[in-house]
Scaffold this motif. Sequence first.
Motif, PDB file in Angstrom:
ATOM      1  N   PHE A 108      68.290  61.565  80.083  1.00 56.56           N
ATOM      2  CA  PHE A 108      67.413  60.782  80.912  1.00 56.56           C
ATOM      3  C   PHE A 108      67.142  59.329  80.598  1.00 56.56           C
ATOM      4  O   PHE A 108      67.413  58.510  81.366  1.00 56.56           O
ATOM      5  CB  PHE A 108      65.993  61.532  80.680  1.00 56.56           C
ATOM      6  CG  PHE A 108      65.679  62.445  81.852  1.00 56.56           C
ATOM      7  CD1 PHE A 108      65.535  62.201  83.070  1.00 56.56           C
ATOM      8  CD2 PHE A 108      65.789  63.951  81.065  1.00 56.56           C
ATOM      9  CE1 PHE A 108      65.086  63.266  83.929  1.00 56.56           C
ATOM     10  CE2 PHE A 108      65.479  64.754  82.198  1.00 56.56           C
ATOM     11  CZ  PHE A 108      65.010  64.590  83.482  1.00 56.56           C
ATOM     12  N   GLU A 109      67.295  58.981  79.301  1.00 53.52           N
ATOM     13  CA  GLU A 109      67.288  57.687  79.087  1.00 53.52           C
ATOM     14  C   GLU A 109      68.601  56.911  79.120  1.00 53.52           C
ATOM     15  O   GLU A 109      68.662  55.763  79.524  1.00 53.52           O
ATOM     16  CB  GLU A 109      66.963  57.402  77.121  1.00 53.52           C
ATOM     17  CG  GLU A 109      66.606  56.024  76.899  1.00 53.52           C
ATOM     18  CD  GLU A 109      65.549  56.185  75.721  1.00 53.52           C
ATOM     19  OE1 GLU A 109      65.292  55.217  74.922  1.00 53.52           O
ATOM     20  OE2 GLU A 109      65.110  57.335  75.344  1.00 53.52           O
ATOM     21  N   TYR A 112      68.311  56.631  83.156  1.00 57.11           N
ATOM     22  CA  TYR A 112      67.321  55.784  84.003  1.00 57.11           C
ATOM     23  C   TYR A 112      66.109  55.266  83.058  1.00 57.11           C
ATOM     24  O   TYR A 112      65.370  54.785  83.635  1.00 57.11           O
ATOM     25  CB  TYR A 112      66.740  57.014  85.055  1.00 57.11           C
ATOM     26  CG  TYR A 112      67.551  57.552  85.764  1.00 57.11           C
ATOM     27  CD1 TYR A 112      67.971  56.837  86.919  1.00 57.11           C
ATOM     28  CD2 TYR A 112      67.958  59.020  85.718  1.00 57.11           C
ATOM     29  CE1 TYR A 112      69.030  57.370  87.656  1.00 57.11           C
ATOM     30  CE2 TYR A 112      68.744  59.602  86.781  1.00 57.11           C
ATOM     31  CZ  TYR A 112      69.403  58.654  87.752  1.00 57.11           C
ATOM     32  OH  TYR A 112      70.153  59.324  88.513  1.00 57.11           O
ATOM     33  N   GLU A 113      66.571  55.273  81.775  1.00 55.97           N
ATOM     34  CA  GLU A 113      65.438  54.847  80.842  1.00 55.97           C
ATOM     35  C   GLU A 113      64.222  55.273  80.757  1.00 55.97           C
ATOM     36  O   GLU A 113      63.217  54.926  80.350  1.00 55.97           O
ATOM     37  CB  GLU A 113      65.406  53.138  80.696  1.00 55.97           C
ATOM     38  CG  GLU A 113      66.733  52.509  80.848  1.00 55.97           C
ATOM     39  CD  GLU A 113      66.664  50.878  80.905  1.00 55.97           C
ATOM     40  OE1 GLU A 113      65.435  50.431  81.257  1.00 55.97           O
ATOM     41  OE2 GLU A 113      67.679  50.137  80.609  1.00 55.97           O
ATOM     42  N   TYR A 114      64.226  56.739  81.115  1.00 56.37           N
ATOM     43  CA  TYR A 114      63.199  57.529  81.040  1.00 56.37           C
ATOM     44  C   TYR A 114      63.042  58.042  79.769  1.00 56.37           C
ATOM     45  O   TYR A 114      63.755  58.843  79.261  1.00 56.37           O
ATOM     46  CB  TYR A 114      63.217  58.560  82.075  1.00 56.37           C
ATOM     47  CG  TYR A 114      63.231  58.245  83.441  1.00 56.37           C
ATOM     48  CD1 TYR A 114      62.960  56.919  83.995  1.00 56.37           C
ATOM     49  CD2 TYR A 114      63.552  59.290  84.329  1.00 56.37           C
ATOM     50  CE1 TYR A 114      63.012  56.603  85.315  1.00 56.37           C
ATOM     51  CE2 TYR A 114      63.791  58.859  85.756  1.00 56.37           C
ATOM     52  CZ  TYR A 114      63.313  57.734  86.301  1.00 56.37           C
ATOM     53  OH  TYR A 114      63.269  57.404  87.453  1.00 56.37           O
ATOM     54  N   LYS A 115      61.832  57.645  78.915  1.00 60.67           N
ATOM     55  CA  LYS A 115      61.515  57.961  77.538  1.00 60.67           C
ATOM     56  C   LYS A 115      60.767  59.425  77.492  1.00 60.67           C
ATOM     57  O   LYS A 115      59.862  59.767  78.382  1.00 60.67           O
ATOM     58  CB  LYS A 115      60.715  57.054  76.999  1.00 60.67           C
ATOM     59  CG  LYS A 115      61.479  55.729  76.818  1.00 60.67           C
ATOM     60  CD  LYS A 115      60.794  54.611  75.753  1.00 60.67           C
ATOM     61  CE  LYS A 115      61.814  53.521  75.514  1.00 60.67           C
ATOM     62  NZ  LYS A 115      62.865  53.966  74.752  1.00 60.67           N
ATOM     63  N   THR A 116      61.462  60.372  76.691  1.00 64.39           N
ATOM     64  CA  THR A 116      60.498  61.486  76.129  1.00 64.39           C
ATOM     65  C   THR A 116      59.437  61.371  75.256  1.00 64.39           C
ATOM     66  O   THR A 116      59.631  60.613  74.021  1.00 64.39           O
ATOM     67  CB  THR A 116      61.623  62.628  75.660  1.00 64.39           C
ATOM     68  OG1 THR A 116      62.596  62.888  76.640  1.00 64.39           O
ATOM     69  CG2 THR A 116      60.830  63.848  75.120  1.00 64.39           C
ATOM     70  N   LEU A 130      58.048  63.155  80.198  1.00 58.76           N
ATOM     71  CA  LEU A 130      58.702  62.122  80.526  1.00 58.76           C
ATOM     72  C   LEU A 130      57.730  61.115  80.711  1.00 58.76           C
ATOM     73  O   LEU A 130      56.826  61.418  81.783  1.00 58.76           O
ATOM     74  CB  LEU A 130      59.472  62.374  81.508  1.00 58.76           C
ATOM     75  CG  LEU A 130      60.883  63.307  81.447  1.00 58.76           C
ATOM     76  CD1 LEU A 130      61.651  63.310  82.620  1.00 58.76           C
ATOM     77  CD2 LEU A 130      61.873  62.659  80.286  1.00 58.76           C
ATOM     78  N   ASP A 131      57.887  59.803  80.317  1.00 57.24           N
ATOM     79  CA  ASP A 131      56.946  58.640  80.488  1.00 57.24           C
ATOM     80  C   ASP A 131      57.083  58.169  82.069  1.00 57.24           C
ATOM     81  O   ASP A 131      57.263  57.124  82.117  1.00 57.24           O
ATOM     82  CB  ASP A 131      56.965  57.612  79.442  1.00 57.24           C
ATOM     83  CG  ASP A 131      55.862  56.825  79.516  1.00 57.24           C
ATOM     84  OD1 ASP A 131      54.896  57.185  80.124  1.00 57.24           O
ATOM     85  OD2 ASP A 131      56.338  55.700  79.159  1.00 57.24           O
ATOM     86  N   ILE A 132      56.788  59.142  82.863  1.00 60.91           N
ATOM     87  CA  ILE A 132      57.073  58.465  84.314  1.00 60.91           C
ATOM     88  C   ILE A 132      56.194  59.326  85.163  1.00 60.91           C
ATOM     89  O   ILE A 132      55.733  60.324  84.671  1.00 60.91           O
ATOM     90  CB  ILE A 132      58.636  58.766  84.817  1.00 60.91           C
ATOM     91  CG1 ILE A 132      59.048  60.368  84.812  1.00 60.91           C
ATOM     92  CG2 ILE A 132      59.569  57.804  84.372  1.00 60.91           C
ATOM     93  CD1 ILE A 132      60.395  60.744  85.415  1.00 60.91           C
ATOM     94  N   LEU A 135      59.684  62.230  89.802  1.00 64.40           N
ATOM     95  CA  LEU A 135      61.081  62.478  89.379  1.00 64.40           C
ATOM     96  C   LEU A 135      61.558  63.260  90.794  1.00 64.40           C
ATOM     97  O   LEU A 135      60.849  63.943  91.096  1.00 64.40           O
ATOM     98  CB  LEU A 135      61.123  63.396  88.330  1.00 64.40           C
ATOM     99  CG  LEU A 135      62.427  63.735  87.952  1.00 64.40           C
ATOM    100  CD1 LEU A 135      63.594  62.854  87.450  1.00 64.40           C
ATOM    101  CD2 LEU A 135      62.417  64.867  86.856  1.00 64.40           C
ATOM    102  N   LYS A 139      67.953  62.703  90.984  1.00 69.27           N
ATOM    103  CA  LYS A 139      67.889  62.212  89.674  1.00 69.27           C
ATOM    104  C   LYS A 139      67.952  63.361  88.662  1.00 69.27           C
ATOM    105  O   LYS A 139      68.624  63.071  87.562  1.00 69.27           O
ATOM    106  CB  LYS A 139      66.921  61.214  89.491  1.00 69.27           C
ATOM    107  CG  LYS A 139      66.931  59.785  90.069  1.00 69.27           C
ATOM    108  CD  LYS A 139      65.786  58.956  89.886  1.00 69.27           C
ATOM    109  CE  LYS A 139      65.928  57.555  90.335  1.00 69.27           C
ATOM    110  NZ  LYS A 139      64.753  56.635  90.075  1.00 69.27           N
TER     111      LYS A 139
END
Length: 401
Positions: A108-109, A112-116, A130-132, A135, A139
């Motif tokens: 994920f990171e 897309y730079e999605y952080k857990t 996920l810090d979004i 989704l 993706k």
Amino acid sequence: MTHKLYYDDPYIHSFSSNVLKQDKDETGNWYVVLQETAFYPTGGGQPHDTGTLGDSNVINVEEIDGEIRHYLDKELCHLTNVEGQVNWDRRFDHMQQHAGQHILSAAFEELYEYKTVSFHLGKEFLTIDLDIENLSEDKAQLVESLANKIVREGRLIETRWVSNEELNNYTLRKEISVKEDIRLVIIPDFDYNGCGGTHPLTTSQVGVIKILGWERQNKIIRLQFICGNRVLSQFQSKHRILTEVSQLISSPEEGIKETISKLLENMKQQAKCLEEVKDQLLIYEAKDLMSLESYREDDIIILCKVFDNRPISDLQKIARYITDATANSTTLFVTDFQNRMQILCASGEDSSINSKEIVSKALPIINGKGGGNARLAQGGGDLAISKKLLLEKMSELVYPK
């Protein structure tokens, strides 16, 4: 301090160790502390190991105040040396799931730079937060594909103890919270992460990673997934169910969706027809009641009836038909349904009876609650008295004797 064999070799199944301590905790549960152990204690999102120590079952393992406590279902008889056996199926499952989480979070990171921001390893599936806030399906599929590519490549999963100063040599996925005894879990050229859990030696032993779904919670996305043997178990379960459904509805698997859609549509149509027939029956029932009026007071027709095990919705339809057809009528109905007494009062436009007032005065008799308006009100309460006696009391509220 207890020597942690699971860090020396996460594949260790059995071991022997000296017993340093046996005691009860504040709740009366037996536990032992060993000189060395292969049992992993709960921590870092990974559940504890289970197994046996001697003839006692290890039911929980926790690290408390620097000592690893092995909680047992009964007291150990021998307090010198003890043989330990780790439940390997549970341990390897946790190793697969935990390594799979590292790979999926890194994917994920990477893409897309999605952080857990958090992780939970449950009995049936895992979740990562996920810090979004949103989704997309596309993706998620690309991330899953990358994660499984890393799995198939069979990359080494390395562990390394480093000092706080040495952290500058690594591009970490998240900040390390401790300053000493720092353990890194590394998938070279892909993921560098501080972790105290157990992992397999290569990514290929994770088997496969499958995303199950996700949902939005506040400002994060909580994603469910499974890895390794759990994927096979779930596939077997779903395949069995699919086969049984296919046989049940006499449809090949590829046509199940269309067949079930048709069945559901037919059920809706049948339910609609049944509801229309039921409404007609209720109208006939209402007409019968109108022909058997209970009594008349001041040109107001009072219809009283006790019903057995009838839902209030039926009584509402009957009452509405009567009061619509006879504007100077008032109905008083009592029924028992699902172990509750239920009452209803309905009045036509030309009736001087306020239905809400009648019901409000009757409800205390059965410790009940209800609501409505002057034309129609209802409520329910305890089976405190007989239906017949309750109806008599409601009649007296309309016209006191």
